[in-house]
Design an enzyme around this catalytic site. Structure first.
Site, short mmCIF file in Angstrom:
data_model
loop_
_atom_site.label_atom_id
_atom_site.label_comp_id
_atom_site.label_asym_id
_atom_site.label_seq_id
_atom_site.Cartn_x
_atom_site.Cartn_y
_atom_site.Cartn_z
N SER A 7 -5.01 -5.52 -4.69
CA SER A 7 -4.47 -6.50 -5.62
C SER A 7 -5.60 -7.33 -6.22
CB SER A 7 -3.41 -7.37 -4.93
OG SER A 7 -2.66 -8.12 -5.86
N GLU A 39 -2.64 0.65 -10.38
CA GLU A 39 -1.33 0.16 -9.99
C GLU A 39 -1.23 -1.30 -10.40
OE1 GLU A 39 -0.47 -2.13 -7.18
OE2 GLU A 39 -2.56 -2.75 -7.12
N HIS A 48 1.22 -2.07 -4.33
CA HIS A 48 2.15 -3.09 -3.88
C HIS A 48 3.48 -2.47 -3.44
CE1 HIS A 48 -0.68 -5.50 -6.29
NE2 HIS A 48 -0.25 -6.55 -5.63
#
Length: 307
Positions: free
Chosen positions: A116, A212, A277
């Site tokens: 992330s 992502e 995630h």
């Protein structure tokens, strides 16, 4: 793009440091994550500012200087074998310029784990230190704490990396084919935000790019991909792996955009590759030569992620 230096694998009894380079960390989740690490036979230590809150900006885990100091102290501690990020959120970009890269280089290679917002650190550690890093679940992450597959795949990567040289993603081809290159990537919005900074690679030439994101509307994903394309960041890429798109539009809405923006690259593209995630996220090493088989849904590492 060449393979990067692989850190050593972990062994039972290894000391690992947990730091918070980005967002604030819930104390109860941190405690649960530390229990998991102890159950693996590791000796986790916590940075002094992990549970801090920034006095003005509640989305940050303490002030920038303290978050940077925790990461640097952990990395430069010779007793520490790995630095594990507690969570993502936002904030790594604010502290990455405060790190002493010469001191980090002198401390030698070790494992860095996160995803992330930690994408900014993956890029910086590749560019500044030439190190393989691990894109995987974080110590205080809900997706890690409550999911056996995420825990098992991360543990195998850390302790027995030969056992996970073939990563069966379960994904399907958006664009079929096979390709060989060096893995890199992370959170799409962070890669776009990193363009033009001194810690980011100029292109993905020779790479297998992993992408992502979470909580982004389709037009924003369009904007990020278009920005990367216009900036030449995707020039020479050899293949693309698409992970999870949690809390984004339904995939049947998002898929045509991904095909539109990535299909023209002329390289294999694997969708639903099981990282990011999502609850059962796989750990993907960045900086390792690998072969992508989009038709078979596999990523096969030329060497184990860790030595």
């Amino acid at each position: 793009m060449k393979p990067l230096l692989r850190p050593e694998r972990l062994a039972p009894g290894a000391r690992v440091a947990v730091v918070a380079p980005s967002g604030p960390v819930p104390e109860e989740r941190l405690a649960a994550g530390l229990d998991v690490l102890r159950g693996w036979g590791l000796d986790p230590v916590v940075g002094p500012h992990v549970l801090d809150r920034h006095p003005d900006f509640g989305y940050l885990a303490g002030i920038d200087a303290d978050r940077a100091a925790d990461l640097q102290a952990a990395w430069c501690d010779p007793s520490v074998s790995a630095v594990l990020c507690a969570r993502g959120g936002y904030g790594a970009q604010r502290m990455v310029d405060l790190l002493d890269w010469e001191a980090l280089r002198a401390a030698g290679p070790k494992v860095l784990l996160g995803f992330s917002d930690i994408t900014a650190l993956h890029e910086a550690f590749a560019v500044r230190l030439g190190l393989v890093t691990l894109h995987g679940p974080m110590a205080a992450g809900v997706d890690f704490l409550k999911n056996a597959r995420a825990q098992e795949h991360l543990k195998a990567t850390l302790f027995d990396p030969e056992s996970v040289r073939v990563i069966a993603t379960g994904g399907t081809p958006l664009v079929p084919g096979r390709a060989r290159g060096v893995t890199l990537g992370g959170c799409l919005s962070l890669l776009a935000a990193d363009l033009g900074t001194p810690h980011a690679r100029r292109s993905a030439e020779g790479g297998l790019l992993c992408l992502e994101d979470v909580g982004e509307e389709t037009y924003r994903i369009d904007r990020y991909l278009t920005q990367l394309l216009r900036a030449g960041r995707l020039d020479g890429v050899r293949g693309v792996l698409l992970g999870s798109w949690e809390e984004c539009d339904a995939y049947e809405v998002l898929r045509p955009l991904l095909a539109d923006r990535l299909g023209g690259l002329g390289v294999p593209v694997l969708e639903d590759a099981g990282f990011g995630h999502c609850a059962d996220a796989l750990t993907i090493p960045f900086g390792v030569e690998a072969e992508l088989d989009a038709d078979g849904g596999t990523l096969t590492l030329a060497e184990p992620a860790l030595r």
